[in-house]
Scaffold this active site. Sequence first.
Site, PDB file in Angstrom:
ATOM      1  N   LYS A 201      39.129  43.511  39.476  1.00  0.00           N
ATOM      2  CA  LYS A 201      39.688  42.172  39.306  1.00  0.00           C
ATOM      3  C   LYS A 201      39.531  41.758  37.855  1.00  0.00           C
ATOM      4  O   LYS A 201      38.417  41.698  37.333  1.00  0.00           O
ATOM      5  CB  LYS A 201      38.968  41.185  40.221  1.00  0.00           C
ATOM      6  CG  LYS A 201      39.433  39.745  40.021  1.00  0.00           C
ATOM      7  CD  LYS A 201      38.866  38.811  41.054  1.00  0.00           C
ATOM      8  CE  LYS A 201      39.280  37.382  40.764  1.00  0.00           C
ATOM      9  NZ  LYS A 201      38.746  36.438  41.757  1.00  0.00           N
TER      10      LYS A 201
ATOM     11  N   LYS B 257      43.704  43.588  41.166  1.00  0.00           N
ATOM     12  CA  LYS B 257      44.202  42.232  40.992  1.00  0.00           C
ATOM     13  C   LYS B 257      44.145  41.834  39.539  1.00  0.00           C
ATOM     14  O   LYS B 257      43.089  42.024  38.928  1.00  0.00           O
ATOM     15  CB  LYS B 257      43.350  41.278  41.838  1.00  0.00           C
ATOM     16  CG  LYS B 257      43.680  39.831  41.669  1.00  0.00           C
ATOM     17  CD  LYS B 257      42.704  38.980  42.421  1.00  0.00           C
ATOM     18  CE  LYS B 257      43.026  37.534  42.098  1.00  0.00           C
ATOM     19  NZ  LYS B 257      42.007  36.628  42.501  1.00  0.00           N
TER      20      LYS B 257
HETATM   21  C1  PBG Z   1      38.417  33.299  43.699  1.00  0.00           C
HETATM   22  C2  PBG Z   1      39.804  33.801  43.640  1.00  0.00           C
HETATM   23  C3  PBG Z   1      40.790  33.597  42.654  1.00  0.00           C
HETATM   24  C4  PBG Z   1      41.951  34.198  43.113  1.00  0.00           C
HETATM   25  C5  PBG Z   1      41.658  34.756  44.342  1.00  0.00           C
HETATM   26  N1  PBG Z   1      40.319  34.520  44.634  1.00  0.00           N
HETATM   27  C6  PBG Z   1      40.747  32.818  41.404  1.00  0.00           C
HETATM   28  C7  PBG Z   1      39.958  33.222  40.252  1.00  0.00           C
HETATM   29  O1  PBG Z   1      39.321  34.281  40.216  1.00  0.00           O
HETATM   30  O2  PBG Z   1      39.950  32.435  39.323  1.00  0.00           O
HETATM   31  C8  PBG Z   1      43.280  34.180  42.398  1.00  0.00           C
HETATM   32  C9  PBG Z   1      44.472  34.363  43.250  1.00  0.00           C
HETATM   33  C10 PBG Z   1      45.780  34.012  42.625  1.00  0.00           C
HETATM   34  O3  PBG Z   1      45.906  33.684  41.429  1.00  0.00           O
HETATM   35  O4  PBG Z   1      46.744  34.066  43.378  1.00  0.00           O
HETATM   36  N2  PBG Z   1      37.529  33.820  42.804  1.00  0.00           N
END
Ligand code: PBG
Length: 324
Positions: free
Chosen positions: A195, A248
């Site tokens: 991520k 992601k």
């Molecule tokens: C929580 C989380 C996030 C997303 C999914 N889980 C936000 C982040 O890390 O700031 C992002 C999902 C999206 O942008 O569609 N940590």
Amino acid sequence: MYNPLIRPRRLRTNETIRRMVRETVLTPDDFIYPLFVTHGKGVKKEIGSMPGNFQQSIDNIVKDCEEAQGLGIPAVILFGIPEHKDEVGSEAYDEHGIVQNAIKAIKDRTPEIIVITDVCLCEYTSHGHCGVIKNGTVQNDPTLELLAKEAVSHARAGADMVAPSDMMDGRVGAIREALDEENFTGIPIMSYAAKYASGFYGPFREAAESTPQFGDRRSYQMDPPNTREAMREVALDIDEGADIVMVKPALSYLDIIYRVKQEFDLPVAAYNVSGEFSMVKAAAKLGWIEGDRVMLEILTSMKRAGADMILTYHAKEAAKLLNK
Ligand code: PBG
């Protein structure tokens, strides 16, 4: 040199023959539909930057799950918007928290749909970070305990799968151990393994009200230029017991999806994140692209790169088109 005997165009002559040689086929089975659940009754508040997506109270979430199921979408992933935020994100692991209540209501009405929960603290903490803060920095090991508690509380409420998105080191192992201790040995973990600290999460933070109140997430989410680090993150999560590994965002990271698929044997999930969704919607609204066509092309590219499943805000509209 051009050899006139060889003509790849022969297999592109019409739609029927193109269907016969098509290598990648998108179906509603590929989708996981993200939902934002909030307190109250009858609430359905559209997210400005994500047209067609809403913050919804449980009564409407349940209806949305029925609709998704009717379209052939196998799974949803839940994000909670708590009533109160505090330093340690208490509502994240409260047995009567918003997500815990939503899980029960969904499993009651549509037991077959797979309910995945996002396991993170950022929606629940007053400072908006994904872990507990001490001396202005996010503390890794003290956060693990809270994430494990959150995952167990989701499993107790009836979640089918948990998906840690916080990027703390060691959280998959901590969650696996806690689940197993409570006899949830059969609950899989879908880890947000690679991520990245991405600008594409902007609209989500409006949707989930989870913008960090100071600093950013670069001390725990990955640096976008890195590939080998992603392979290491994925390998670590697999060692700790992950069942599905996620990359992601997806669209700017198709190379990462491809490599993870080549190098590891686990199912790979791709998160078609909020900013990717909003860009398509905005350009389509301006008439600059054909929204539906670009949407399907983008989703297909993720599957072609190697994704076995795609978390996407397009899930319902794409399923509708694919079912035609
Ligand atoms: C929580 C989380 C996030 C997303 C999914 N889980 C936000 C982040 O890390 O700031 C992002 C999902 C999206 O942008 O569609 N940590």
